[in-house]
Write an enzyme that holds these catalytic residues in place. Structure first.
Site: not given
Ligand code: NAD
Length: 423
Positions: A112
């Site tokens: 990461k």
């Molecule tokens: P992103 O930045 O696209 O979206 C994050 C979302 O969460 C946004 O809508 C933001 O406004 C919201 N957010 C941020 N802080 C917040 C809070 N305190 N309370 C409520 N909402 C909040 O990120 P993403 O890529 O969608 O990732 C989201 C989660 O999924 C993370 O934990 C990430 O590690 C995990 N994840 C992502 C991927 C990927 O392919 N993008 C893969 C596996 C896991």
């Protein structure tokens, strides 16, 4: 719980990852030397990033890249841009990536990266300069056969394109396989952007089948409307479920009759405003969203959202963890006692790394697949990982989370034992 022996890693997210690992290792009776090794990252790099801002000042940001394990292949894991990024969080996320890749049978270890920055406060030029400097600083660690970054919170296909270009400029030729989640024009894969959300949907549908719940009678609440949350909401809606609430960092929207997700997605993209300002549902807080009465709750924002404080008030039947580490250890115990069916993060959100793997394979072969091939292969890998985890949980009489962790850890332990100790 034993403590990590690197004090700079000692943060709540790292403690959560280590505590989960310790629980699983105890149940598996894992050899003490493997426990000690797998509790810590294999390599951690911390970098200082001086960046020229648009007003002529030079601001210095802190970045990280952590490789947790490479016994089964190159390490793989996203890059996060968020003000709270720290070494412990990055190391925890790297450890979860190791178990996730092993559970899905991908030939990767976990890694990461991240930079402590609020990306939305930077101009495009500043974001590009920050990304290129970060890529240059982590250059010695990354490469298609070494460590392959991907998008995570606060990063996207454009950020991956800048990393790919910076790396390629250093070596003198195009190296598409150095990152995944790239634009299609430089070797990206069809279906990568929606892959994590689509994967969350595939395993949720399997859980509904297992619990004999009709998707047409399913209500869903999604915390986080970014990459993972918005695609999960959209595809669950397409499958016939009713999405009763979604939220972003500023708060959420609620409609017990179901939100109009396609219209909401269009307006959200066009307006670039907080969800609540769109007035397309009743306002609710993120805390209220988590405790809504619904069939499926999908935390898809950040870690440690479901805690000892709110877990007893959860009213969902299924918890599908789109985010990494959304549930604390204390909350996990409460949720188990309540009989909520948990699809743990390393299973639920593995669609992203699975399609990243497809992208890496396509880049290596210079041969690109159809969207339908990607979807069916993703569904195949995810439903079989779900079935294996369910079977393991039933036969070992343990939770879905422990079953997923133990299956992943076991494969990594086998790789270490077969390779032996160097020197
Ligand atoms: P992103 O930045 O696209 O979206 C994050 C979302 O969460 C946004 O809508 C933001 O406004 C919201 N957010 C941020 N802080 C917040 C809070 N305190 N309370 C409520 N909402 C909040 O990120 P993403 O890529 O969608 O990732 C989201 C989660 O999924 C993370 O934990 C990430 O590690 C995990 N994840 C992502 C991927 C990927 O392919 N993008 C893969 C596996 C896991």
């Amino acid at each position: 719980m034993s403590q990590p022996s690197m004090p700079e890693l000692d943060t709540p997210t790292f403690r959560l990852a280590v505590a989960q690992f310790d629980q699983a290792a105890q149940l598996m009776d894992l050899a003490p030397n493997l426990r000690e090794r797998l509790k810590l990252p294999q390599r951690s790099l911390m970098v200082a990033l001086p960046v020229m801002m648009d007003d002529g000042r030079v601001e210095v940001f802190t970045g990280y890249r952590v490789q947790h394990d490479s016994s089964r292949g190159p390490s793989k894991g996203g890059i996060r841009y968020h003000p709270h990024v720290n070494l412990g969080e990055v190391a925890a996320l790297a450890m979860w990536m190791t178990w996730k890749c092993a559970l899905a049978d991908l030939p990767y270890g976990g890694a990461k990266g991240g930079v402590a920055v609020a990306p939305k406060q930077l101009s495009t030029g500043e974001l590009q300069r920050l990304t290129r400097r970060y890529a240059a600083e982590i250059f010695p660690l990354i490469g298609p056969d070494k460590d392959v970054p991907a998008p995570d919170v606060g990063t996207d296909a454009q950020v991956m394109a800048w990393i790919m270009d910076t790396y390629s400029q250093q070596v003198g030729f195009a190296v598409p396989g150095v990152v995944t989640g790239k634009p299609l024009s430089i070797g990206g894969s069809l279906g990568r952007e929606e892959a994590t959300g689509r994967g969350v949907v595939y395993v949720t549908l399997e859980a509904l089948k297992h619990l004999e719940i009709d998707v047409q009678n399913t209500t869903v609440a999604v915390q986080g409307f970014g990459n993972v949350g918005s695609h999960t909401a959209r595809i669950m809606h397409e499958c016939g479920a009713k999405i009763v609430a979604v939220s972003d960092v500023h708060g959420g929207l609620h409609n017990p009759k179901g939100l109009d997700i396609p219209a909401l997605l269009t307006r959200y993209k066009e307006a670039a405003q907080p969800l609540q300002s769109l007035k397309m549902g009743e306002p609710l807080t993120n805390e209220e969203l988590l405790t809504l009465d619904c069939t499926v709750l999908v935390p898809a924002a950040l870690s440690e959202q479901i805690t000892g404080r709110n877990a007893s008030r959860l009213r969902c039947r299924i918890l599908a963890e789109g985010a990494n580490g959304p549930t604390t250890l204390e909350a996990d115990r409460i949720i188990q006692d309540k009989g909520i069916f948990v699809i743990p993060d390393i299973l639920a959100n593995s669609g992203g790394v699975i399609v990243s793997y497809f992208e890496w394979v396509q880049d290596a072969q210079r041969f690109f697949w159809k969207a339908s091939d990607i979807q069916s292969r993703l569904q195949d890998l995810m439903t079989s990982a779900f079935a294996r985890t369910l079977h393991y949980a039933a036969t070992q009489k343990t939770s879905m989370r422990m079953a997923a962790l133990m299956s992943g850890i076991d494969k990594v332990a086998q790789a270490h034992l077969h390779r032996g100790l160097y020197p």
